[in-house]
Motif scaffolding. Structure first.
Motif, mmCIF file in Angstrom:
data_model
loop_
_atom_site.group_PDB
_atom_site.id
_atom_site.type_symbol
_atom_site.label_atom_id
_atom_site.label_comp_id
_atom_site.label_asym_id
_atom_site.label_seq_id
_atom_site.Cartn_x
_atom_site.Cartn_y
_atom_site.Cartn_z
ATOM 1 N N ASP A 175 -20.631 -53.322 -23.043
ATOM 2 C CA ASP A 175 -19.986 -54.074 -21.960
ATOM 3 C C ASP A 175 -21.004 -54.941 -21.225
ATOM 4 O O ASP A 175 -20.723 -56.090 -20.866
ATOM 5 C CB ASP A 175 -19.369 -53.111 -20.947
ATOM 6 C CG ASP A 175 -18.155 -52.387 -21.515
ATOM 7 O OD1 ASP A 175 -17.668 -52.798 -22.589
ATOM 8 O OD2 ASP A 175 -17.702 -51.410 -20.873
ATOM 9 N N ARG A 176 -22.162 -54.374 -21.015
ATOM 10 C CA ARG A 176 -23.180 -55.083 -20.237
ATOM 11 C C ARG A 176 -23.520 -56.444 -20.829
ATOM 12 O O ARG A 176 -23.692 -57.423 -20.118
ATOM 13 C CB ARG A 176 -24.472 -54.272 -20.170
ATOM 14 C CG ARG A 176 -24.419 -53.216 -19.155
ATOM 15 C CD ARG A 176 -25.711 -52.440 -19.038
ATOM 16 N NE ARG A 176 -25.364 -51.209 -18.384
ATOM 17 C CZ ARG A 176 -25.015 -51.162 -17.109
ATOM 18 N NH1 ARG A 176 -25.026 -52.258 -16.380
ATOM 19 N NH2 ARG A 176 -24.656 -50.032 -16.568
ATOM 20 N N VAL A 177 -23.621 -56.447 -22.121
ATOM 21 C CA VAL A 177 -23.978 -57.695 -22.797
ATOM 22 C C VAL A 177 -22.915 -58.761 -22.510
ATOM 23 O O VAL A 177 -23.224 -59.901 -22.156
ATOM 24 C CB VAL A 177 -24.089 -57.465 -24.325
ATOM 25 C CG1 VAL A 177 -24.381 -58.780 -25.028
ATOM 26 C CG2 VAL A 177 -25.163 -56.427 -24.616
ATOM 27 N N LEU B 259 -21.392 -63.805 -16.630
ATOM 28 C CA LEU B 259 -21.905 -64.118 -15.287
ATOM 29 C C LEU B 259 -22.946 -65.231 -15.341
ATOM 30 O O LEU B 259 -22.925 -66.157 -14.527
ATOM 31 C CB LEU B 259 -22.517 -62.867 -14.661
ATOM 32 C CG LEU B 259 -21.539 -61.724 -14.344
ATOM 33 C CD1 LEU B 259 -22.306 -60.504 -13.834
ATOM 34 C CD2 LEU B 259 -20.495 -62.153 -13.322
ATOM 35 N N ARG B 260 -23.826 -65.136 -16.304
ATOM 36 C CA ARG B 260 -24.880 -66.150 -16.388
ATOM 37 C C ARG B 260 -24.298 -67.503 -16.778
ATOM 38 O O ARG B 260 -24.747 -68.548 -16.309
ATOM 39 C CB ARG B 260 -25.961 -65.732 -17.374
ATOM 40 C CG ARG B 260 -26.708 -64.486 -16.920
ATOM 41 C CD ARG B 260 -28.146 -64.417 -17.401
ATOM 42 N NE ARG B 260 -28.787 -63.195 -16.944
ATOM 43 C CZ ARG B 260 -29.332 -63.043 -15.753
ATOM 44 N NH1 ARG B 260 -29.318 -64.046 -14.885
ATOM 45 N NH2 ARG B 260 -29.884 -61.896 -15.397
ATOM 46 N N ASP C 11 -12.960 -58.029 -24.501
ATOM 47 C CA ASP C 11 -13.940 -58.478 -23.515
ATOM 48 C C ASP C 11 -13.271 -58.800 -22.187
ATOM 49 O O ASP C 11 -13.785 -58.491 -21.109
ATOM 50 C CB ASP C 11 -14.653 -59.744 -24.000
ATOM 51 C CG ASP C 11 -15.577 -59.456 -25.181
ATOM 52 O OD1 ASP C 11 -15.829 -58.268 -25.448
ATOM 53 O OD2 ASP C 11 -16.023 -60.426 -25.820
ATOM 54 N N ARG C 12 -12.124 -59.435 -22.294
ATOM 55 C CA ARG C 12 -11.441 -59.873 -21.074
ATOM 56 C C ARG C 12 -11.165 -58.726 -20.115
ATOM 57 O O ARG C 12 -11.300 -58.857 -18.909
ATOM 58 C CB ARG C 12 -10.090 -60.510 -21.423
ATOM 59 C CG ARG C 12 -10.229 -61.913 -21.865
ATOM 60 C CD ARG C 12 -8.910 -62.602 -22.120
ATOM 61 N NE ARG C 12 -9.215 -63.748 -22.938
ATOM 62 C CZ ARG C 12 -9.872 -64.796 -22.465
ATOM 63 N NH1 ARG C 12 -10.230 -64.830 -21.194
ATOM 64 N NH2 ARG C 12 -10.192 -65.786 -23.262
ATOM 65 N N VAL C 13 -10.751 -57.638 -20.699
ATOM 66 C CA VAL C 13 -10.422 -56.484 -19.867
ATOM 67 C C VAL C 13 -11.654 -56.034 -19.087
ATOM 68 O O VAL C 13 -11.604 -55.805 -17.876
ATOM 69 C CB VAL C 13 -9.915 -55.325 -20.753
ATOM 70 C CG1 VAL C 13 -9.632 -54.097 -19.898
ATOM 71 C CG2 VAL C 13 -8.675 -55.752 -21.523
ATOM 72 N N VAL C 14 -12.742 -55.958 -19.800
ATOM 73 C CA VAL C 14 -13.984 -55.495 -19.185
ATOM 74 C C VAL C 14 -14.460 -56.452 -18.096
ATOM 75 O O VAL C 14 -14.776 -56.051 -16.975
ATOM 76 C CB VAL C 14 -15.088 -55.354 -20.256
ATOM 77 C CG1 VAL C 14 -16.417 -55.026 -19.608
ATOM 78 C CG2 VAL C 14 -14.697 -54.293 -21.278
#
Lengths: 190, 190
Positions: free
Chosen positions: A170-172, A178-179, B170-173
């Motif tokens: 998820d972090r990736v 965000l970036r 990804d969207r969910v996260v």
DNA sequence: TAATGTCACTCACCAACTTAGTAATCTACT
DNA sequence: AGTAGATTACTAAGTTGGTGAGTGACATTA
């Protein structure tokens, strides 16, 4: 300034034609589907053809509160937004008035006044720079540090908790998003 | 509040010891390891024990830019931040001065002046509310709309492109993260 | 109808910025 | 070493955009 105004119907919107709702609040000048239409307004409301996703609206809301929060918090603390902004930056270490001005996006004359007020409230103090007689270092005091922490701690705790729920994968994804968003906004400033 | 500041070496940073760089611009009071230094400063710089992650620093940067951008963009457009903010909101539809004041977080006296300036620049116009003689509706003009779009379109396009790269998972996260962050910040305003 | 509330606006005042200029000090070039 | 030019922090005066208080027009409720 925006020579864009090509055709210009300036004044009048097409004329409301639609009978007015007796409703008190809504006002609805008749331009775009607001209340009754499809659920979404678009990231640029007023340009309905631009598609919107859940992530984009969530991002928009985050940006909006980011703009609003500092003013509200500063007011609660009895500070100007520049003072709060300075204080937050001073947590990182001492800085001179000129550099502080760059951080704040104001002139050095203004930042000189900001430092005056900070010192007046006991949130920071001036200290002469060893080795360069021109310079002054502005150093946050214990009181200033406590003020910032008192105002911001709850947020950092919530954020840390939220952040801790992310998996490595998820972090990736999140960080890339965000970036990317940050870069897109920075471009507007160029 | 924030009993956190338990130990804290307060004021003094270890003292710069480091010889001054002759460099003109940077001045480097030892402040932020931004471009070159060690990767992290901490989400609350000055409280090093608070752990930081890539996502949290990315979030912090996004928030920081969100605070900075409006002022810069407004200045480039020859508007006050309140005028730009109003214009952006007016894209969604007409609104009265009092409600506009609530959106801006200022008094109605101030918003009255904002509307004056908007009207003066041809970015909006006043229109009397049908059915309620007290009310005035402020309606964005074609020129005002063009101004906003001209300033913000590049950003929205970048964001849309970025957003399009997300998978459904990804969207969910991402959305959960963004909404969580928004909530954390909103709490500061209460 | 009268009392109360709301909306948009004006006025006087003030806080925080700007531009323009100062003295002190540092740096670089002869 | 001496001097010209930068740089830093600051002050002075003017501008901008905000607040608080109060007004008149209109709406809503008792």
């Amino acid at each position: 300034m925006s020579d864009i105004s090509s055709k210009q119907t300036v004044g009048q919107q097409p004329a409301p034609s639609r009978a007015r709702r007796s409703k008190g609040a809504a006002a609805d000048g008749g331009q775009h589907a607001r209340a009754d239409g499809p659920p979404e307004v678009g990231l640029v409301p007023g340009v309905p053809e631009w598609r919107t996703t859940g992530t984009l609206t969530a991002l928009q809301e985050l940006v909006e509160v980011s703009e609003t929060v500092p003013a509200v918090v500063a007011r609660k603390a009895g500070l100007s937004t520049s003072e709060l902004h300075s204080l937050r930056h001073l947590m990182r270490g001492p800085i001179g008035p000129v550099d502080l001005a760059k951080v704040l996006g104001v002139t050095s004359a203004a930042s000189s006044g900001v430092v005056d007020r900070l010192v007046g409230h006991g949130h920071a103090e001036r200290r002469s720079h060893p080795g360069d007689g021109r310079r002054t270092e502005v150093v946050i005091t214990e009181r200033g540090r406590a003020e910032v922490l008192a105002r911001m701690t709850p947020m950092f705790e919530s954020l840390a908790a939220l952040d801790a729920t992310l998996s490595e994968g998820d972090r990736v994804v999140v960080e890339r998003y965000l970036r990317g968003a940050t870069a897109a906004m920075k471009n507007l400033m160029t």
